[in-house]
Design a protein around this motif. Structure first.
Motif, short mmCIF file in Angstrom:
data_model
loop_
_atom_site.label_atom_id
_atom_site.label_comp_id
_atom_site.label_asym_id
_atom_site.label_seq_id
_atom_site.Cartn_x
_atom_site.Cartn_y
_atom_site.Cartn_z
N GLY A 276 -12.19 44.58 21.50
CA GLY A 276 -12.30 44.48 20.28
C GLY A 276 -12.96 45.62 19.57
O GLY A 276 -12.64 46.01 18.44
N ASP A 277 -13.76 46.39 20.33
CA ASP A 277 -14.19 47.64 20.20
C ASP A 277 -13.10 48.77 19.82
O ASP A 277 -13.33 49.50 18.82
CB ASP A 277 -15.24 48.23 20.83
CG ASP A 277 -16.53 47.58 21.05
OD1 ASP A 277 -17.00 46.57 20.18
OD2 ASP A 277 -17.28 47.99 21.87
N ILE B 77 -8.23 36.63 19.46
CA ILE B 77 -8.89 35.57 19.67
C ILE B 77 -10.02 35.77 21.09
O ILE B 77 -11.25 35.61 20.93
CB ILE B 77 -8.08 34.27 20.01
CG1 ILE B 77 -7.43 33.73 18.68
CG2 ILE B 77 -9.12 32.93 20.57
CD1 ILE B 77 -6.50 32.60 18.82
N ILE B 78 -9.40 36.37 22.05
CA ILE B 78 -10.20 36.67 23.13
C ILE B 78 -11.22 37.54 23.07
O ILE B 78 -12.29 37.63 23.50
CB ILE B 78 -9.42 36.81 24.70
CG1 ILE B 78 -8.53 38.11 24.38
CG2 ILE B 78 -8.60 35.70 24.78
CD1 ILE B 78 -7.80 38.45 25.74
N PHE C 25 -8.23 42.54 13.08
CA PHE C 25 -7.01 43.35 13.69
C PHE C 25 -5.46 42.64 13.43
O PHE C 25 -4.65 43.21 12.84
CB PHE C 25 -7.15 43.81 15.09
CG PHE C 25 -6.08 44.12 15.86
CD1 PHE C 25 -5.54 45.42 15.63
CD2 PHE C 25 -5.26 43.35 16.61
CE1 PHE C 25 -4.22 45.95 16.22
CE2 PHE C 25 -4.11 43.75 17.49
CZ PHE C 25 -3.65 45.15 17.21
N TRP C 26 -5.70 41.28 13.81
CA TRP C 26 -4.48 40.58 13.90
C TRP C 26 -4.18 40.12 12.51
O TRP C 26 -2.87 40.57 12.15
CB TRP C 26 -4.58 39.17 14.52
CG TRP C 26 -3.55 38.35 14.40
CD1 TRP C 26 -2.32 38.63 15.07
CD2 TRP C 26 -3.36 37.29 13.65
NE1 TRP C 26 -1.25 37.82 14.75
CE2 TRP C 26 -1.63 36.91 13.93
CE3 TRP C 26 -3.96 36.36 12.87
CZ2 TRP C 26 -1.39 35.63 13.20
CZ3 TRP C 26 -3.33 35.38 12.07
CH2 TRP C 26 -2.18 35.09 12.25
N PRO C 27 -4.81 39.74 11.27
CA PRO C 27 -4.25 39.54 10.23
C PRO C 27 -3.79 40.67 9.57
O PRO C 27 -2.72 40.71 8.96
CB PRO C 27 -5.25 38.76 9.40
CG PRO C 27 -6.85 39.14 10.06
CD PRO C 27 -6.35 39.24 11.65
N LEU C 28 -4.68 41.78 9.37
CA LEU C 28 -4.48 42.84 8.57
C LEU C 28 -3.38 43.81 8.95
O LEU C 28 -2.70 44.54 8.41
CB LEU C 28 -5.55 43.48 8.14
CG LEU C 28 -6.54 42.45 7.39
CD1 LEU C 28 -7.94 43.23 6.87
CD2 LEU C 28 -5.92 42.12 6.13
N THR C 29 -3.58 44.01 10.51
CA THR C 29 -2.95 45.35 11.02
C THR C 29 -1.42 44.60 11.60
O THR C 29 -0.42 45.33 11.61
CB THR C 29 -3.55 45.70 12.22
OG1 THR C 29 -4.62 46.20 11.67
CG2 THR C 29 -2.84 46.77 12.91
#
Length: 482
Positions: free
Chosen positions: A249-250, A458-459, A418-422
């Motif tokens: 995530g970082d 998610i993880i 990250f997932w929705p926008l990238t």
């Protein structure tokens, strides 16, 4: 929340339409002729991407080791570049070369995907913006504390605990933001963004330089390994798993710039085609950023080993030269003063526009009162704006005081955005715009990529939430964050 509200208040404010077009000084949409090139676009990308996320990369590499750490960095680099090329083709729609221009990320989503997904995009953007403002409050206060502790270590020696509470500095940061937030047209103060960008490069370069110096001089032995922190020595098995998720995530947070890609592309001149120029700029920007990140992450890990601090400028892997550490942390704080405003102004704009439409007859919401201020001229005081913006800053500061954990919060913000926008929206828009056939080879692997990135998000979010929960158990509100 209606779709017009989201469109008008997306992350960056649109410039007003030009009042005519003589064919020379204006573009095909009637706006003043754009003059941006791949050079300026590359510079914008590098400035947008390199920020406080770089401070946690040494820690992130330490969790995964010499093999997985750089691999994950390069994987995020490739995915970000690939999806940015898809997004670049969506700036104009329905045709990527001759179609109608879209000026903002959310406008692109509305133009291609329509209502419901457009609202989801707006929601994702605003959640990200709120999270970033909380994260910046935490980061700025930690840097302010680091300056005080650095001087304490220099005066009393490294063996001194030099405890300092973060809370007074969060309150100070919030007071500064309350004042700055009352400026109605903050976007006109472009000099603050320029100063913030310079500060960002300054502290990142200082951190890199100090890491190189520490590795070059040798000093005490540090432990590094191919797999990072060791189970049974540094962490337990479960801690290793959760920390790895959080580190992902970082890294995702460090690469987030999709929010501003369309706005950057909107600065480019129309010949050659904007999408081709933007793809070139994205390649140069991402390659430069990745090189810088790999150097900061790997050299930081080489300097500190498995004991790499969460923020390598405030974790006191470095003690001397103390004045340079102080300067770097002051740079961080100054950068975040400006960056906070960049991210909170769209939130202010959205809520205020919605409120004016909702309570159009209310004097409290709609009426401005001219107040003459010494040396500043006339200030338009709006009571709703003053109360709402002050309340927002106070709420973000209180949340930051409750969860003052740098790495966990960066990981959570990176995971959520990250997932929705990238990934998701660029892929969905590209599929829709190119009218790609369902279950074709390209459609299938694009969907697989999107689902894999969703699982990763998610993880990593789970790892960050678990880290927040664990840190909260250990946290004593008026004791210093070490």
């Amino acid at each position: 929340m209606n779709t017009e509200q989201f469109q008008r208040n997306s992350m960056y404010i649109e410039t007003p339409d030009a009042y005519g077009n003589d064919g020379k000084n204006f573009d095909d949409d009637g706006r003043a002729k754009r003059t941006g090139t791949w050079v300026t676009a590359s510079a914008h990308i590098i400035t947008a991407v390199i920020g406080s996320g770089v401070l946690s990369l040494a820690w992130a590499i330490a969790q995964m080791g010499w093999v997985a750490g750089p691999v994950v960095l390069f994987a995020f680099s490739f995915i970000t570049y690939f999806t940015s090329t898809l997004l670049a083709d969506c700036y104009r729609s329905p045709d990527p070369v001759n179609g109608k221009r879209n000026y903002t990320y959310s406008q692109v989503v509305r133009s291609i995907l329509g209502g419901r997904k457009f609202q989801l995009c707006g929601l994702a953007q605003y959640i990200n913006l709120v999270g970033v403002t909380i994260g910046y409050t935490i980061t700025a206060s930690i840097s302010m504390v680091a300056v005080k502790r650095s001087n304490c270590f220099h005066k009393h020696g490294h063996q001194d605990k030099c405890y300092t509470s973060n809370n007074p500095f969060m309150i100070l940061f919030a007071c500064i933001q309350i004042i700055l937030s009352q400026i109605p047209n903050f976007h006109k103060l472009s000099w603050l963004s320029i100063v913030a960008a310079i500060m960002s490069f300054a502290y990142s370069s200082i951190g890199l330089g100090l890491s190189i110096a520490k590795v070059a001089t040798g000093g005490e032995h540090v432990r590094t390994s191919l797999t990072g922190v060791q189970v049974g020595v540094d962490v337990t098995g479960s801690e290793k798993v959760w920390r790895t998720f959080q580190a992902i995530g970082d890294i995702a947070f460090a690469y987030a710039y999709s929010n501003v890609l369309i706005e950057i592309q909107d600065t480019l001149k129309s010949s050659p085609a904007e999408n081709k120029v933007m793809k070139r700029a994205s390649l140069i920007g991402i390659l430069t950023t990745t090189l810088f990140y790999v150097l900061c992450g790997t050299l930081g890990y080489a300097a500190f080993g498995n004991d790499a601090p969460g923020n390598f400028l405030t974790g006191f892997g470095f003690y001397e030269p103390f004045w340079l550490i102080d300067f770097a942390n002051v740079c961080i704080a100054v950068h975040l003063v400006g960056a906070y405003q960049v991210f909170c102004q769209p939130i202010f704009g959205f809520v205020e526009s919605w409120s004016k439409e909702k309570w159009s007859e209310s004097k409290f919401v709609n009426v401005d009162y001219a107040v003459k201020l010494p040396l500043c001229g006339t200030y338009n005081l709006n009571f709703f704006r003053m109360v709402w913006r002050t309340t927002y800053v106070i709420i973000t500061a209180v949340i930051a005081m409750l969860f003052p954990f740098f790495n966990d919060f960066l990981g959570l913000i990176g995971s959520l955005s990250f997932w929705p926008l990238t990934v998701y929206f660029p892929i969905e828009m590209y599929i829709k715009q190119t009218k790609m056939q369902k279950f074709s080879f390209t459609w299938t692997w694009l969907k697989i990529l999107s689902w894999v990135c969703l699982i990763v998000s998610i993880i990593s979010a789970a790892g960050s939430i678990q880290g927040l929960a664990q840190d909260l158990k250990k946290y004593q509100p008026f004791k210093a964050t070490q």
